[in-house]
Design a protein around this motif. Sequence first.
Motif, PDB file in Angstrom:
ATOM      1  N   CYS A 111       0.843  -1.475  -0.235  1.00  0.00           N
ATOM      2  CA  CYS A 111      -0.328  -0.033   0.007  1.00  0.00           C
ATOM      3  C   CYS A 111       1.075   0.919  -0.307  1.00  0.00           C
ATOM      4  O   CYS A 111       2.337   0.628  -0.025  1.00  0.00           O
ATOM      5  CB  CYS A 111      -0.965  -0.182   1.252  1.00  0.00           C
ATOM      6  SG  CYS A 111      -0.381   0.439   2.560  1.00  0.00           S
ATOM      7  N   LYS A 112       0.284   2.371   0.482  1.00  0.00           N
ATOM      8  CA  LYS A 112       0.680   3.441  -1.041  1.00  0.00           C
ATOM      9  C   LYS A 112       0.977   4.211   1.201  1.00  0.00           C
ATOM     10  O   LYS A 112      -0.021   3.673   1.833  1.00  0.00           O
ATOM     11  CB  LYS A 112       0.460   4.571  -0.684  1.00  0.00           C
ATOM     12  CG  LYS A 112       1.001   5.861  -1.258  1.00  0.00           C
ATOM     13  CD  LYS A 112       0.104   7.200  -2.379  1.00  0.00           C
ATOM     14  CE  LYS A 112       0.810   8.272  -2.632  1.00  0.00           C
ATOM     15  NZ  LYS A 112       0.359   8.724  -3.406  1.00  0.00           N
ATOM     16  N   HIS A 113       2.524   4.813   0.901  1.00  0.00           N
ATOM     17  CA  HIS A 113       2.541   5.607   2.024  1.00  0.00           C
ATOM     18  C   HIS A 113       2.599   7.033   2.455  1.00  0.00           C
ATOM     19  O   HIS A 113       3.469   7.957   1.837  1.00  0.00           O
ATOM     20  CB  HIS A 113       3.453   5.072   3.215  1.00  0.00           C
ATOM     21  CG  HIS A 113       3.662   3.708   4.148  1.00  0.00           C
ATOM     22  ND1 HIS A 113       3.443   2.742   4.909  1.00  0.00           N
ATOM     23  CD2 HIS A 113       3.803   2.856   2.813  1.00  0.00           C
ATOM     24  CE1 HIS A 113       3.529   1.394   4.817  1.00  0.00           C
ATOM     25  NE2 HIS A 113       3.746   1.301   3.840  1.00  0.00           N
ATOM     26  N   GLY A 135      12.539  -0.965   2.258  1.00  0.00           N
ATOM     27  CA  GLY A 135      12.109  -1.863   1.919  1.00  0.00           C
ATOM     28  C   GLY A 135      11.415  -1.373   0.275  1.00  0.00           C
ATOM     29  O   GLY A 135      10.325  -2.485   0.206  1.00  0.00           O
ATOM     30  N   GLY A 136      11.497  -0.352  -0.505  1.00  0.00           N
ATOM     31  CA  GLY A 136      10.713  -0.614  -1.788  1.00  0.00           C
ATOM     32  C   GLY A 136       9.503  -0.030  -1.724  1.00  0.00           C
ATOM     33  O   GLY A 136       8.813  -0.130  -2.912  1.00  0.00           O
ATOM     34  N   MET A 137       8.857   0.962  -0.658  1.00  0.00           N
ATOM     35  CA  MET A 137       7.721   1.015  -0.655  1.00  0.00           C
ATOM     36  C   MET A 137       7.210   2.421  -1.633  1.00  0.00           C
ATOM     37  O   MET A 137       8.050   3.049  -1.582  1.00  0.00           O
ATOM     38  CB  MET A 137       7.473   1.418   1.061  1.00  0.00           C
ATOM     39  CG  MET A 137       7.608  -0.411   2.014  1.00  0.00           C
ATOM     40  SD  MET A 137       7.250   0.447   3.306  1.00  0.00           S
ATOM     41  CE  MET A 137       8.422  -0.703   4.684  1.00  0.00           C
ATOM     42  N   SER A 188      -6.587   2.085   0.841  1.00  0.00           N
ATOM     43  CA  SER A 188      -5.257   1.083   1.488  1.00  0.00           C
ATOM     44  C   SER A 188      -4.722   1.932   2.278  1.00  0.00           C
ATOM     45  O   SER A 188      -3.822   1.654   2.728  1.00  0.00           O
ATOM     46  CB  SER A 188      -5.066   0.024   0.767  1.00  0.00           C
ATOM     47  OG  SER A 188      -3.885   0.288  -0.043  1.00  0.00           O
ATOM     48  N   SER A 189      -4.351   2.748   1.669  1.00  0.00           N
ATOM     49  CA  SER A 189      -2.981   4.309   2.327  1.00  0.00           C
ATOM     50  C   SER A 189      -2.696   4.633   3.375  1.00  0.00           C
ATOM     51  O   SER A 189      -4.614   4.468   4.193  1.00  0.00           O
ATOM     52  CB  SER A 189      -3.564   5.550   1.118  1.00  0.00           C
ATOM     53  OG  SER A 189      -2.980   5.329  -0.112  1.00  0.00           O
ATOM     54  N   HIS A 190      -2.055   3.931   4.277  1.00  0.00           N
ATOM     55  CA  HIS A 190      -1.631   4.286   5.371  1.00  0.00           C
ATOM     56  C   HIS A 190      -1.133   6.003   5.287  1.00  0.00           C
ATOM     57  O   HIS A 190      -0.136   6.400   4.530  1.00  0.00           O
ATOM     58  CB  HIS A 190      -0.560   4.170   6.909  1.00  0.00           C
ATOM     59  CG  HIS A 190      -1.043   2.303   6.423  1.00  0.00           C
ATOM     60  ND1 HIS A 190      -2.194   1.450   7.560  1.00  0.00           N
ATOM     61  CD2 HIS A 190      -1.071   1.698   5.928  1.00  0.00           C
ATOM     62  CE1 HIS A 190      -1.820   0.641   7.678  1.00  0.00           C
ATOM     63  NE2 HIS A 190      -1.324   0.456   6.571  1.00  0.00           N
ATOM     64  N   VAL A 191      -1.746   7.107   6.440  1.00  0.00           N
ATOM     65  CA  VAL A 191      -0.981   8.563   6.549  1.00  0.00           C
ATOM     66  C   VAL A 191      -0.971   8.926   8.304  1.00  0.00           C
ATOM     67  O   VAL A 191      -0.714   8.022   8.920  1.00  0.00           O
ATOM     68  CB  VAL A 191      -2.796   9.535   6.432  1.00  0.00           C
ATOM     69  CG1 VAL A 191      -4.242   9.108   7.195  1.00  0.00           C
ATOM     70  CG2 VAL A 191      -2.207  10.904   6.368  1.00  0.00           C
ATOM     71  N   TYR A 192       0.200   9.387   7.825  1.00  0.00           N
ATOM     72  CA  TYR A 192       1.376   9.718   9.381  1.00  0.00           C
ATOM     73  C   TYR A 192       1.482  10.979   9.444  1.00  0.00           C
ATOM     74  O   TYR A 192       2.207  12.349   8.026  1.00  0.00           O
ATOM     75  CB  TYR A 192       2.459   9.217   8.679  1.00  0.00           C
ATOM     76  CG  TYR A 192       2.829   7.778   8.885  1.00  0.00           C
ATOM     77  CD1 TYR A 192       2.806   6.914   9.810  1.00  0.00           C
ATOM     78  CD2 TYR A 192       2.880   7.137   7.005  1.00  0.00           C
ATOM     79  CE1 TYR A 192       2.718   4.908   9.179  1.00  0.00           C
ATOM     80  CE2 TYR A 192       2.677   5.903   6.853  1.00  0.00           C
ATOM     81  CZ  TYR A 192       2.822   4.509   8.032  1.00  0.00           C
ATOM     82  OH  TYR A 192       2.376   3.728   7.519  1.00  0.00           O
ATOM     83  N   SER A 214      -7.605   3.274  11.672  1.00  0.00           N
ATOM     84  CA  SER A 214      -6.974   2.610  11.249  1.00  0.00           C
ATOM     85  C   SER A 214      -5.773   2.617  10.805  1.00  0.00           C
ATOM     86  O   SER A 214      -4.533   1.899  10.912  1.00  0.00           O
ATOM     87  CB  SER A 214      -7.138   1.069  11.363  1.00  0.00           C
ATOM     88  OG  SER A 214      -7.698   0.580   9.679  1.00  0.00           O
ATOM     89  N   GLN A 215      -5.207   3.384   9.474  1.00  0.00           N
ATOM     90  CA  GLN A 215      -4.845   3.720   8.389  1.00  0.00           C
ATOM     91  C   GLN A 215      -4.316   5.156   8.962  1.00  0.00           C
ATOM     92  O   GLN A 215      -3.994   5.599   7.770  1.00  0.00           O
ATOM     93  CB  GLN A 215      -5.706   3.791   7.165  1.00  0.00           C
ATOM     94  CG  GLN A 215      -6.608   2.638   7.081  1.00  0.00           C
ATOM     95  CD  GLN A 215      -5.038   1.702   6.302  1.00  0.00           C
ATOM     96  OE1 GLN A 215      -5.631   0.708   7.443  1.00  0.00           O
ATOM     97  NE2 GLN A 215      -4.731   1.773   5.313  1.00  0.00           N
ATOM     98  N   VAL A 216      -4.716   6.042   9.972  1.00  0.00           N
ATOM     99  CA  VAL A 216      -4.148   7.000  10.256  1.00  0.00           C
ATOM    100  C   VAL A 216      -3.431   6.657  11.539  1.00  0.00           C
ATOM    101  O   VAL A 216      -3.318   6.010  12.244  1.00  0.00           O
ATOM    102  CB  VAL A 216      -5.581   7.815  10.654  1.00  0.00           C
ATOM    103  CG1 VAL A 216      -5.112   9.151  11.281  1.00  0.00           C
ATOM    104  CG2 VAL A 216      -5.766   8.187   9.215  1.00  0.00           C
ATOM    105  N   HIS A 217      -2.125   7.519  11.348  1.00  0.00           N
ATOM    106  CA  HIS A 217      -0.628   7.381  12.583  1.00  0.00           C
ATOM    107  C   HIS A 217      -0.399   9.155  12.590  1.00  0.00           C
ATOM    108  O   HIS A 217      -0.346   9.676  11.794  1.00  0.00           O
ATOM    109  CB  HIS A 217      -0.137   6.576  11.590  1.00  0.00           C
ATOM    110  CG  HIS A 217      -0.246   5.236  11.732  1.00  0.00           C
ATOM    111  ND1 HIS A 217      -0.732   4.596  12.745  1.00  0.00           N
ATOM    112  CD2 HIS A 217      -1.037   5.492  10.234  1.00  0.00           C
ATOM    113  CE1 HIS A 217      -2.031   3.115  11.497  1.00  0.00           C
ATOM    114  NE2 HIS A 217      -1.796   3.375   9.853  1.00  0.00           N
TER     115      HIS A 217
END
Length: 317
Positions: A111-113, A135-137, A188-192, A214-217
């Motif tokens: 997924c995208k970060h 990690g090649g993310m 599906s992205s995670h956002v920080y 759950s995707q928000v940090h």
Amino acid sequence: MSQEKIAVNVSRIEQVSSTVKMFEFVAQEGNFLPFSAGSHVTVYMGEQTGLQRAYSLISDPKHRGSYCISVLRDENSKGGSAFMHEQLSVGDCIHLSPAQNFFSLEQDNQCKHLLIAGGIGITPFLSYLYELEQGGMDFELHYCFRDVKTAAFVEHLQERIGSRLHLYDGSQGQRMPVEQLIQSQPSSSHVYVCGPQSLINEVIEKGNQYLGGSQVHFENFGEVASEGDSFEVYFQRSGFSLEVGKDMSILQAIEADKRINVECLCRNGVCGTCETAILEGEADHRDHYLDDDEKAEQKTMMLCVSRARSKRLVLDL
């Protein structure tokens, strides 16, 4: 409530912008200093000051010979940043906590970060980049600041990640379009996010709306403001009371008084190290550590951010 402390020497100090300094520490006994991306350490600033502050680690987690942090010289410093900028020199001995991580990177290369930083909130993402690249993310870094003249690491980031970096210079009237940015991400992205509270709040709100909680940090890079009506705290075991003013936290009142020592690794209500039992009274919970049921039970509270709904609290200290 005591925590392990590591004796280190200041091995390098570098001015990375007009308001930000980088500090490198090495363990006195030559031991490794392990950590993971997103970790921070607490700097103990001597018994005379009684100050301790948490700072994000910015170096490569694979290089375990040192800890590196960056510190903004805050014009309204309550002592922490002033100590780091004005009193600490190369060769000095100081104590740190072991690295702690309440803002870890999700190890998901499917997924995208999306990284969102405001001001000195850029610091935890510097260690993220090592793991993301190795990690090649898929990732992007969006970085807003008041003025590019005082912003830290801009040139370094431009050279390092190129088109994955997006800058927003407040002095040029540029504002990060948070809602549009988050809405446009794959589901599906995670956002920080790390930065000023207003930015954190906006990212949490829009992230929850478009991606899900759950995707928000998030992580606060400094002490969260603890403001409200003043109140009295009585410390049952110690046998005395303190008045907590309108613009200070219980933790700050304790540290100013110096009769009780309370450890707190985060100072913004996420780590749980300053959790204290409530014997009487009702807390105004402002932390992100206790769940809703625990807050409703009124059995414990976080001294670094939470206040009192009642005029008086009795705590088990």
